[in-house]
Design a protein around this motif. Sequence first.
Motif, PDB file in Angstrom:
ATOM      1  N   ARG A  45       0.820  -1.210   0.000  1.00  0.00           N
ATOM      2  CA  ARG A  45       0.000   0.000   0.000  1.00  0.00           C
ATOM      3  C   ARG A  45       0.856   1.262   0.000  1.00  0.00           C
ATOM      4  N   ARG A  46       1.958   1.242   0.736  1.00  0.00           N
ATOM      5  CA  ARG A  46       2.862   2.402   0.756  1.00  0.00           C
ATOM      6  C   ARG A  46       3.497   2.625  -0.609  1.00  0.00           C
ATOM      7  N   VAL A  47       3.938   1.558  -1.262  1.00  0.00           N
ATOM      8  CA  VAL A  47       4.561   1.665  -2.585  1.00  0.00           C
ATOM      9  C   VAL A  47       3.547   2.145  -3.615  1.00  0.00           C
ATOM     10  N   VAL A  48       2.331   1.608  -3.577  1.00  0.00           N
ATOM     11  CA  VAL A  48       1.297   1.990  -4.530  1.00  0.00           C
ATOM     12  C   VAL A  48       0.919   3.466  -4.346  1.00  0.00           C
ATOM     13  N   THR A  49       0.811   3.912  -3.117  1.00  0.00           N
ATOM     14  CA  THR A  49       0.489   5.317  -2.852  1.00  0.00           C
ATOM     15  C   THR A  49       1.601   6.227  -3.354  1.00  0.00           C
ATOM     16  N   ARG A  50       2.844   5.824  -3.148  1.00  0.00           N
ATOM     17  CA  ARG A  50       3.979   6.621  -3.619  1.00  0.00           C
ATOM     18  C   ARG A  50       3.994   6.697  -5.140  1.00  0.00           C
ATOM     19  N   ASP A  91      -9.367  13.219 -12.419  1.00  0.00           N
ATOM     20  CA  ASP A  91      -8.020  13.627 -12.843  1.00  0.00           C
ATOM     21  C   ASP A  91      -6.931  13.186 -11.870  1.00  0.00           C
ATOM     22  N   ARG A  92      -7.177  12.109 -11.164  1.00  0.00           N
ATOM     23  CA  ARG A  92      -6.199  11.567 -10.229  1.00  0.00           C
ATOM     24  C   ARG A  92      -6.048  10.078 -10.499  1.00  0.00           C
ATOM     25  N   ILE A  93      -4.830   9.600 -10.529  1.00  0.00           N
ATOM     26  CA  ILE A  93      -4.575   8.185 -10.773  1.00  0.00           C
ATOM     27  C   ILE A  93      -4.807   7.409  -9.485  1.00  0.00           C
ATOM     28  N   VAL A  94      -5.606   6.342  -9.600  1.00  0.00           N
ATOM     29  CA  VAL A  94      -5.893   5.479  -8.464  1.00  0.00           C
ATOM     30  C   VAL A  94      -5.420   4.075  -8.821  1.00  0.00           C
ATOM     31  N   ILE A  95      -4.572   3.526  -7.979  1.00  0.00           N
ATOM     32  CA  ILE A  95      -4.040   2.177  -8.179  1.00  0.00           C
ATOM     33  C   ILE A  95      -4.636   1.294  -7.092  1.00  0.00           C
ATOM     34  N   LYS A 114      -8.004 -12.195   2.862  1.00  0.00           N
ATOM     35  CA  LYS A 114      -8.223 -11.507   1.588  1.00  0.00           C
ATOM     36  C   LYS A 114      -7.825 -10.054   1.767  1.00  0.00           C
ATOM     37  N   TYR A 115      -6.732  -9.678   1.142  1.00  0.00           N
ATOM     38  CA  TYR A 115      -6.250  -8.305   1.230  1.00  0.00           C
ATOM     39  C   TYR A 115      -6.766  -7.506   0.041  1.00  0.00           C
ATOM     40  N   ARG A 116      -7.252  -6.324   0.306  1.00  0.00           N
ATOM     41  CA  ARG A 116      -7.707  -5.383  -0.712  1.00  0.00           C
ATOM     42  C   ARG A 116      -7.186  -4.002  -0.332  1.00  0.00           C
ATOM     43  N   GLY A 117      -6.695  -3.263  -1.310  1.00  0.00           N
ATOM     44  CA  GLY A 117      -6.185  -1.938  -1.001  1.00  0.00           C
ATOM     45  C   GLY A 117      -6.149  -1.062  -2.246  1.00  0.00           C
ATOM     46  N   ARG A 118      -5.925   0.227  -2.018  1.00  0.00           N
ATOM     47  CA  ARG A 118      -5.821   1.175  -3.108  1.00  0.00           C
ATOM     48  C   ARG A 118      -4.997   2.363  -2.655  1.00  0.00           C
ATOM     49  N   SER A 119      -4.511   3.089  -3.618  1.00  0.00           N
ATOM     50  CA  SER A 119      -3.717   4.275  -3.309  1.00  0.00           C
ATOM     51  C   SER A 119      -4.605   5.340  -2.697  1.00  0.00           C
ATOM     52  N   GLN A 120      -3.993   6.188  -1.911  1.00  0.00           N
ATOM     53  CA  GLN A 120      -4.773   7.225  -1.229  1.00  0.00           C
ATOM     54  C   GLN A 120      -4.760   8.520  -2.001  1.00  0.00           C
TER      55      GLN A 120
END
Length: 120
Positions: A45-50, A91-95, A114-120
């Motif tokens: 999650r930290r890497v995806v947010t970065r 207009d914001r990228i969400v991963i 079951k892990y689920r996550g997304r960028s903030q």
Amino acid sequence: MNVRLPHSQRGITLIGLIFWAVLLSSAALLTMRVLPTVNEFFTIRRVVTRIAASGSATVPGIRAEFDRARDIEYSIQSISGKDLDVTKENDRIVISFAYDKEIDLFGPVALLIKYRGRSQ
């Protein structure tokens, strides 16, 4: 006439000691097995947010950047760049990402998280 009543003994019995030992060791086993997967989730999650905040413009670029980060971060093993879902919202990228982790506890008993996550 001074009669003394016998005092009851205080302490833990052998059965009580075995019960608490089994309970605490089971909790310790569960914690030792689950903690690395939770650490992996927070690292992903930290890497995806970065990556989402860095402003990479293309989906292949985002996936390649995640794979480079995966090579550096030793704890990421469950997913790769191709498992990421990249969308654009306002207009914001969400991963976002999702994966299942099965943890063998003992014998035929396993724990599925079951892990689920997304960028903030």
